[in-house]
Design a protein around this motif. Structure first.
Motif, PDB file in Angstrom:
ATOM      1  N   UNK A 275       2.920   5.996  -3.279  1.00 25.45           N
ATOM      2  CA  UNK A 275       4.120   6.545  -3.275  1.00 25.45           C
ATOM      3  C   UNK A 275       4.111   6.412  -5.121  1.00 25.45           C
ATOM      4  N   UNK A 276       3.937   5.765  -5.871  1.00 21.11           N
ATOM      5  CA  UNK A 276       3.717   5.598  -7.478  1.00 21.11           C
ATOM      6  C   UNK A 276       2.792   6.794  -7.071  1.00 21.11           C
ATOM      7  N   UNK A 277       1.300   7.340  -6.932  1.00 21.27           N
ATOM      8  CA  UNK A 277       0.961   7.497  -7.146  1.00 21.27           C
ATOM      9  C   UNK A 277       0.698   8.980  -6.621  1.00 21.27           C
ATOM     10  N   UNK A 278       2.085   9.301  -5.293  1.00 21.71           N
ATOM     11  CA  UNK A 278       2.510  11.156  -5.521  1.00 21.71           C
ATOM     12  C   UNK A 278       1.332  11.233  -4.185  1.00 21.71           C
ATOM     13  N   UNK A 279       1.180  10.629  -3.422  1.00 20.40           N
ATOM     14  CA  UNK A 279       0.256  10.554  -2.244  1.00 20.40           C
ATOM     15  C   UNK A 279       0.457  10.194  -1.019  1.00 20.40           C
ATOM     16  N   UNK A 280      -0.387  10.986   0.484  1.00 19.66           N
ATOM     17  CA  UNK A 280      -0.071  10.006   1.514  1.00 19.66           C
ATOM     18  C   UNK A 280      -0.489   8.252   1.469  1.00 19.66           C
ATOM     19  N   UNK A 281      -0.044   7.011   2.321  1.00 20.26           N
ATOM     20  CA  UNK A 281      -1.142   5.784   2.360  1.00 20.26           C
ATOM     21  C   UNK A 281      -2.838   6.386   2.211  1.00 20.26           C
ATOM     22  N   UNK A 282      -3.161   6.858   3.663  1.00 21.12           N
ATOM     23  CA  UNK A 282      -4.544   7.849   3.675  1.00 21.12           C
ATOM     24  C   UNK A 282      -5.346   8.259   2.187  1.00 21.12           C
TER      25      UNK A 282
ATOM     26  N   UNK B  75       0.044  -0.998   0.189  1.00 18.10           N
ATOM     27  CA  UNK B  75       0.320  -0.116   0.018  1.00 18.10           C
ATOM     28  C   UNK B  75       0.530   1.399   0.083  1.00 18.10           C
ATOM     29  N   UNK B  76       1.395   0.795   0.952  1.00 20.36           N
ATOM     30  CA  UNK B  76       2.795   2.723   0.726  1.00 20.36           C
ATOM     31  C   UNK B  76       3.342   2.643  -0.417  1.00 20.36           C
ATOM     32  N   UNK B  77       3.991   1.298  -1.359  1.00 15.80           N
ATOM     33  CA  UNK B  77       4.217   1.690  -2.418  1.00 15.80           C
ATOM     34  C   UNK B  77       3.941   2.327  -3.644  1.00 15.80           C
ATOM     35  N   UNK B  78       2.633   1.141  -3.506  1.00 16.66           N
ATOM     36  CA  UNK B  78       1.485   2.140  -4.863  1.00 16.66           C
ATOM     37  C   UNK B  78       0.981   3.742  -4.136  1.00 16.66           C
TER      38      UNK B  78
ATOM     39  N   UNK C  95      -8.508   6.119  -2.217  1.00 16.96           N
ATOM     40  CA  UNK C  95      -9.290   6.846  -3.270  1.00 16.96           C
ATOM     41  C   UNK C  95      -9.562   4.492  -3.454  1.00 16.96           C
ATOM     42  N   UNK C  96      -9.062   3.698  -2.923  1.00 16.20           N
ATOM     43  CA  UNK C  96      -8.714   2.575  -3.073  1.00 16.20           C
ATOM     44  C   UNK C  96     -10.542   2.312  -2.419  1.00 16.20           C
ATOM     45  N   UNK C  97     -11.386   2.687  -1.965  1.00 13.96           N
ATOM     46  CA  UNK C  97     -12.026   2.592  -1.230  1.00 13.96           C
ATOM     47  C   UNK C  97     -13.003   2.672  -1.866  1.00 13.96           C
ATOM     48  N   UNK C  98     -12.866   3.854  -2.487  1.00  7.75           N
ATOM     49  CA  UNK C  98     -13.698   5.081  -3.503  1.00  7.75           C
ATOM     50  C   UNK C  98     -14.441   4.726  -5.057  1.00  7.75           C
ATOM     51  N   UNK C  99     -13.190   3.597  -5.363  1.00  2.00           N
ATOM     52  CA  UNK C  99     -13.210   2.781  -6.064  1.00  2.00           C
ATOM     53  C   UNK C  99     -13.439   1.251  -6.313  1.00  2.00           C
TER      54      UNK C  99
END
Length: 87
Positions: free
Chosen positions: A25-32, A20-23, A37-41
């Motif tokens: 970072x790849x998207x340029x945002x915090x883990x939270x 989750x932390x890697x993902x 975003x994951x929950x909304x989608x």
């Protein structure tokens, strides 16, 4: 500003947390932010189109050009709408 509900998730496996932390970072945002975003989608209805997308699709099907839209803009009534009264 309205207070937003919070969720606490316990017992997240280390490998999931790392991924989750890697993902994030790849998207340029915090883990939270990534979790939001994951929950909304995950809960959005699949295949549901936004109004703007539908209107653009209608325009493409009607084969309207930029010139057509310019003509519509020139002749449309630009008088501000009057609010309804209940008197």
């Amino acid at each position: 500003m309205k207070a937003m509900p919070s969720i606490t998730v316990r017992n997240v496996p280390d490998e999931v947390h790392r991924a989750l932390r890697v993902l994030a970072a790849q998207h340029g945002r915090s883990a939270e932010a990534e979790i939001r975003d994951i929950l909304a989608n995950a809960v959005k209805p699949q295949g549901r189109k936004q109004l703007g997308t539908l209107l653009a699709e209608i325009g493409r099907r009607a084969k309207l050009s930029d010139e057509d839209f310019a003509i519509i803009e020139q002749v449309r009534d630009k008088t501000p709408a009057k609010p309804m009264t209940f008197e």
